[in-house]
Design an enzyme around this catalytic site. Sequence first.
Site, short mmCIF file in Angstrom:
data_model
loop_
_atom_site.label_atom_id
_atom_site.label_comp_id
_atom_site.label_asym_id
_atom_site.label_seq_id
_atom_site.Cartn_x
_atom_site.Cartn_y
_atom_site.Cartn_z
N GLY A 168 102.59 68.86 72.99
CA GLY A 168 102.90 69.58 71.95
C GLY A 168 101.90 70.92 71.96
N ASP A 206 104.13 61.35 75.69
CA ASP A 206 104.67 62.30 74.88
C ASP A 206 106.25 61.73 75.01
OD1 ASP A 206 104.34 65.57 74.02
OD2 ASP A 206 105.99 64.90 73.90
N SER A 256 95.81 67.56 57.93
CA SER A 256 96.07 68.71 57.72
C SER A 256 95.63 69.25 56.16
CB SER A 256 97.94 68.82 57.37
OG SER A 256 98.26 70.22 56.99
N THR A 270 97.02 70.31 54.05
CA THR A 270 98.11 70.32 52.92
C THR A 270 97.78 68.70 51.98
OG1 THR A 270 100.47 69.73 53.00
CG2 THR A 270 99.55 68.44 54.54
N TYR A 305 106.34 64.85 54.71
CA TYR A 305 105.55 65.32 55.97
C TYR A 305 104.11 65.14 55.33
CZ TYR A 305 102.50 68.23 58.32
OH TYR A 305 101.59 68.90 58.97
N LYS A 354 100.85 62.62 56.27
CA LYS A 354 99.41 62.76 56.55
C LYS A 354 98.13 62.01 55.64
CE LYS A 354 100.03 65.39 60.08
NZ LYS A 354 100.08 64.93 61.44
N ASN A 392 95.41 76.87 59.50
CA ASN A 392 96.91 77.25 59.95
C ASN A 392 96.60 77.39 61.50
OD1 ASN A 392 97.31 77.36 57.09
ND2 ASN A 392 99.24 78.35 57.65
N GLY A 395 107.59 75.48 47.26
CA GLY A 395 106.55 74.86 47.86
C GLY A 395 105.29 75.58 48.39
C1 UD1 Z 1 103.11 75.16 56.53
C2 UD1 Z 1 103.59 74.11 55.90
C3 UD1 Z 1 102.48 72.98 55.72
C4 UD1 Z 1 102.13 72.69 57.34
C5 UD1 Z 1 101.90 73.76 58.13
C6 UD1 Z 1 101.98 73.45 59.63
C7 UD1 Z 1 105.14 74.79 54.13
C8 UD1 Z 1 105.40 74.84 52.42
N1 UD1 Z 1 103.69 74.42 54.41
O1 UD1 Z 1 102.10 75.87 56.07
O2 UD1 Z 1 102.71 71.95 55.23
O3 UD1 Z 1 101.03 71.92 57.11
O4 UD1 Z 1 102.98 74.76 58.03
O5 UD1 Z 1 101.68 74.53 60.32
O6 UD1 Z 1 105.95 74.58 54.91
N2 UD1 Z 1 105.53 83.17 55.41
C9 UD1 Z 1 106.47 84.43 55.34
N3 UD1 Z 1 107.49 84.63 55.95
C10 UD1 Z 1 107.83 83.56 56.93
C11 UD1 Z 1 106.90 82.54 57.09
C12 UD1 Z 1 105.80 82.27 56.59
O7 UD1 Z 1 106.10 85.02 54.55
O8 UD1 Z 1 108.84 83.82 57.68
C13 UD1 Z 1 104.38 83.03 54.69
C14 UD1 Z 1 104.32 81.87 53.94
O9 UD1 Z 1 104.82 82.33 52.56
C15 UD1 Z 1 102.94 81.58 53.85
C16 UD1 Z 1 102.25 82.22 55.19
O10 UD1 Z 1 103.23 83.04 55.70
O11 UD1 Z 1 102.25 82.38 52.61
C17 UD1 Z 1 102.03 80.86 56.19
O12 UD1 Z 1 103.10 80.06 56.21
P1 UD1 Z 1 103.19 79.10 57.31
O13 UD1 Z 1 103.12 79.44 58.64
O14 UD1 Z 1 104.95 78.43 57.40
O15 UD1 Z 1 102.38 78.02 57.03
P2 UD1 Z 1 101.98 77.23 55.40
O16 UD1 Z 1 102.86 77.56 54.56
O17 UD1 Z 1 100.60 77.42 55.28
#
Ligand code: UD1
Length: 337
Positions: free
Chosen positions: A10, A31, A125, A127, A150, A154, A179, A297
């Site tokens: 992964g 895996d 995480s 999270t 999910y 964790k 992240n 969320g």
């Molecule tokens: C997300 C998950 C989190 C998980 C992590 C794993 C959610 C709510 N949270 O975290 O539980 O542990 O991924 O990597 O799904 N954004 C945009 N446009 C997009 C995608 C994201 O604006 O198309 C923004 C989001 O609102 C956020 C930021 O980018 O503010 C990061 O988003 P993302 O990469 O999905 O990570 P998390 O939300 O932090």
Amino acid sequence: MKTLVTGGLGFIGSHTVVELLNEGFEVVIIDNLSNSSMDVLEGIERIAGKKPWFENVDLKDKKAVQTFFKKYDDVAGVIHFAASKAVGESVENPLLYYENNINSLVYLLQELQQKPEASFIFSSSCTVYGQAEIMPITENAPVQQAMSPYGNTKQMGEEIITDTAKVSNLNAVLLRYFNPIGAHPSAEIGELPIGVPQNLVPFITQTAIGLRTELSVYGDDYPTSDGTCIRDYIHVVDLAKAHVVALQRLFAKKNLDKIETFNLGTGTGSSVLEVITTFEKVSNQRLPYKIVGRREGDIVSAYANTDKANTVLGWKAKSTLEEALSSAWKWEKKIRS
Ligand code: UD1
């Protein structure tokens, strides 16, 4: 002695296998290829110049886990990545997540607790903190009610490991990632999201390459400097290296407790718009995006206090956001060429 890396093909797993091989560890990967491919194994070999053992085992199959540990009776350490990770999917199909993420963990621990000693690194995480009240987030911040199945797996995973360590010879490190982004600088391995990416950076690189029309920025009315959410984006190679350091710590019996918990982030928060601007700079092109409503969320802000990882673990993230985004872009261009 071997180190088992579950989910070793992964995104984070493959980068960790490379770092382990570079440090001279003997690695066996498990895996089930549910969200990865055998090409990743070749990428790992090209970078490291070495071949890890590989077993296509589904950890939900208890018998198969038992058979694996009979065959590889010299496994002394386990880094456990194998898990489902799509938040939305976990809300729609919670039992899939509980079965996949919890059963597999239990079967692994059942084997490990029979050993005279075992070292375990768990892929957790940030999270677990939910929307923490104080930034940056320390490991002492309270764990909050999970917002998705999910996230719950964790939290439960951390508890299951902690309970097991109390009654066995298991020592474990719980690593709470912020992240993870980016790819190996060689562009031999990287992130391979299936379908439409849910995470920000793969969506950005797929938009830049022309696979998506534009990025939707989820909300610009948050109480932050530019109104978009803040996260702590950490280069996956830095993250991978932390796993090696954590395992070495357990092998050298330097851990102060049977269970130790560390935040893995850079310590710097970046807004979504900052990520876009930085990406535009490293890719030298404009990224089409529009502001849309908030994503359900999403939390406003999460970035790590990394003091504990820096001082106790002796690890620090080195790469900048620019370097991480640049590696993600190089990877995207390579896989589409
Ligand atoms: C997300 C998950 C989190 C998980 C992590 C794993 C959610 C709510 N949270 O975290 O539980 O542990 O991924 O990597 O799904 N954004 C945009 N446009 C997009 C995608 C994201 O604006 O198309 C923004 C989001 O609102 C956020 C930021 O980018 O503010 C990061 O988003 P993302 O990469 O999905 O990570 P998390 O939300 O932090």
